[in-house]
Design an enzyme around this catalytic site. Structure first.
Site, PDB file in Angstrom:
ATOM      1  N   GLU A 247       0.302  -7.488   2.686  1.00 21.85           N
ATOM      2  CA  GLU A 247      -0.384  -8.310   2.606  1.00 21.85           C
ATOM      3  C   GLU A 247      -0.530  -9.926   2.670  1.00 21.85           C
ATOM      4  OE1 GLU A 247      -3.470  -7.101  -0.797  1.00 21.85           O
ATOM      5  OE2 GLU A 247      -3.129  -8.185  -2.327  1.00 21.85           O
TER       6      GLU A 247
ATOM      7  N   HIS B 166      18.162  12.571   1.819  1.00 18.16           N
ATOM      8  CA  HIS B 166      16.880  13.908   2.247  1.00 18.16           C
ATOM      9  C   HIS B 166      15.755  13.646   2.389  1.00 18.16           C
ATOM     10  CE1 HIS B 166      20.623  15.359   0.382  1.00 18.16           C
ATOM     11  NE2 HIS B 166      20.636  14.670  -0.330  1.00 18.16           N
TER      12      HIS B 166
ATOM     13  N   LYS C 184     -14.290  -2.908   1.705  1.00 11.30           N
ATOM     14  CA  LYS C 184     -15.397  -3.186   0.488  1.00 11.30           C
ATOM     15  C   LYS C 184     -16.781  -3.313   0.773  1.00 11.30           C
ATOM     16  CE  LYS C 184     -12.574  -5.996  -1.790  1.00 11.30           C
ATOM     17  NZ  LYS C 184     -12.159  -7.235  -2.606  1.00 11.30           N
TER      18      LYS C 184
END
EC number: 5.3.1.9
Length: 550
Positions: free
Chosen positions: A356, A387, A515
């Site tokens: 960000e 793994h 947004k």
């Protein structure tokens, strides 16, 4: 103000470009063989509790010389001074950047627009202390006279990721209170959390500076409605909700007593806000004294960052090595790999902190950059990652510099668990650096009884090229203080890289468009009518959504 200096036009960048031509042939095996003191030369200690080993990187003295020259040519020192002195270096929003003031334990004045902010910072800290002491001590009672047992922090982004990461990392210091974090506007998050708590003994912290954040306020209203189903009386909200906000009017309208509103300021960025009142959940989880230890640890790193020469400055060194890989080796991502299960959200926290901050394609003059900026940050705790994705790090075609972080002392010394964990920590960086040659692979296969044909067939798949770079960050133990050290170290690394890349690291305009469009789309979802106001893909998706719901 920050200077506008295109890094690619500096002499140091040009020197690094030329140096890279020969540096492509660097081999870590050879570098260590040529210099018995390489570890001593390329490692740094922070106090007595943290060791940063950067010797397993594809660097030599010439590399570092040019990188430090780059920092000087881009005027890093003056940028550091500008941030700490309260200049409005977040220029697109006209704000100072002073999360460091929140942990200024010397109380040296920090001026913003001619006003010392430290009295206000300390007043909020005192208010947090009083509040946490009352809640933890059982003095704060719910509407039926029962003490608080559960805290639900409702926030998103920096109002959630930071406190959640820290309370998880410091779980060994937890008191009797149960902490819950709700962030996602997906109703599942709040509904599943509310199933676990009792309205009579739950305290909600609503973390929103403006008290208008869509996700946070949606969850907050759902929590209040749920609470009132049991409590009935609106007046009881004041005993079960507190606000981390600056909007006193909205807080009061919600039903929260403004005496239980904890302020922070516009010079505190969301992803740097855990040091502020946003950290109230941390103080409630581990106690105010441990929260102060966290601040103290960050302040120690701040002092190191401000006062230490670039050549010995840990955040600067880490930042420059990152630039070396990002801009010259073409690495697109960095992995943060904590070998401590309590730190399982550390990589996610700095995924936000880094991406960000430095995920920008426009420089400080408003021009599109011609070079790479912020890397992709990711990671999981060891040994789980071994793994899952280490295969690609060891034998894939992508160069992925890694930070390995581990405590020497475990909070849970069960049997030989920690020795096994640490053996993997040490083994992985050794394997990544030095690999395994085809000759060694063939010798092992012969010893295992394979014939010549079998050896020839399988050997190529077992070769490890090595030369995969890593930093090893060894911590004596994860405590509030050392965690504060580590968080501030990475914060300053991000800042250094943003300065050198000539970008603004403290705004986040990239989150706004989605947004804005979501607010336009929301009313379109209210009924079953067909939508044709967007592109064909978005129209098709919205209409399919409505059809599925019908």
């Amino acid at each position: 103000m920050l200077k506008n200096i295109n890094p690619t036009q500096t002499q140091a960048w040009k020197a690094l470009t030329a140096h890279f031509e020969s540096a492509q042939d660097m081999d870590l095996k050879e570098l260590f063989a040529q210099d018995a003191a390489r570890f001593d030369k390329y490692s740094a200690r922070f106090g007595s509790d943290i060791l940063v080993d950067y010797s397993k990187n594809l660097i030599n003295e010439e590399t570092l010389k040019h990188l430090f020259a780059l920092a000087n040519e881009t005027e890093l020192k003056s940028a550091i001074e500008a941030m700490f002195s309260g200049e409005a270096i977040n220029q697109t929003e006209g704000r100072a950047v002073l999360h460091t003031a929140l942990r200024n334990r010397t109380n040296t004045p920090v001026m913003v627009d001619g006003e010392d902010v430290m009295p206000a910072v300390n007043a909020v800290l005192e208010k947090m202390k009083s509040f946490t002491d009352r809640v933890i001590g059982g003095e704060w009672k719910g509407y039926t006279g029962k003490a608080i047992t559960d805290i639900v922090n409702i926030g998103i982004g920096g109002s959630d990721l930071g406190p959640y990461m820290v309370t998880e990392a410091l779980a060994p210091y937890k008191n009797h209170l149960n902490l819950h974090f709700v962030s996602n506007v997906d109703g599942t998050h709040i509904v599943e959390t509310l199933k676990k708590v009792n309205p009579e003994t739950t305290l909600f912290l609503i973390a929103s500076k403006t008290f208008t954040t869509q996700e946070t306020m949606t969850n907050a209203h759902t929590a209040r409605d749920w609470f009132l189903e049991s409590a009935g009386d609106q007046a009881h909200v004041a005993k079960h909700f507190a606000a981390l906000s600056t909007n006193a009017t909205a807080v009061s309208e919600f039903g929260i007593d403004t005496a239980n509103m904890f302020e922070f300021w516009d010079w505190v960025g969301g992803r740097y806000s855990l040091w502020s009142a946003i950290g109230l959940s941390i103080a409630l989880a581990v106690g105010y004294d441990n929260f102060v230890e966290l601040l103290d640890g960050a302040h120690e790193m701040d002092k190191h960052f401000v006062s230490t020469d670039l050549e010995s400055n840990i955040p600067v060194i880490l930042a420059l090595i990152g630039i070396w890989y990002n801009n010259f080796h073409g690495a697109e991502s960095e992995a943060i790999l904590p070998y401590d299960q309590y730190m399982h959200r550390f990589a996610a926290y700095f995924q936000q902190g880094n991406m960000e901050s430095n995920g920008k394609y426009v420089d400080r003059e408003g021009n599109a950059v011609t070079y790479q900026t912020g890397p992709i940050i990711w990671g999981e705790p060891g040994t789980n990652g071994q793994h899952a994705f280490y295969q690609l790090i060891h034998q894939g075609t992508k160069l992925i510099p890694c930070d390995f972080i581990a405590p020497a002392i475990s909070h849970n010394p069960a049997g030989d668990h920690h020795q096994k964990l640490m053996s993997n920590f040490f083994a992985q960086t050794e394997a990544l650096a030095f690999g395994k040659s085809e000759e060694t692979v063939k010798e092992e296969l012969v010893k295992a009884g394979k014939n010549a044909e079998e050896v020839a067939a399988i050997a190529p798949f077992k070769v490890f090229e090595g030369n995969r770079p890593t930093n090893s960050i060894l911590v004596k133990q994860i405590t509030p203080r050392t965690l504060g050290n580590l968080i501030a170290m990475y914060e300053h690394k991000i800042f250094v890289q943003g300065v050198i890349w000539n970008i603004f690291s403290f705004d986040q305009w990239g989150v706004e468009l989605g947004k804005q469009l979501a607010n336009q789309i929301l009313p379109e979802l209210a009924d079953a009518s067909q939508i044709n106001s967007h592109d064909s893909s978005t129209n098709g998706l919205i209409n399919a959504f409505k059809a599925f719901k019908a």
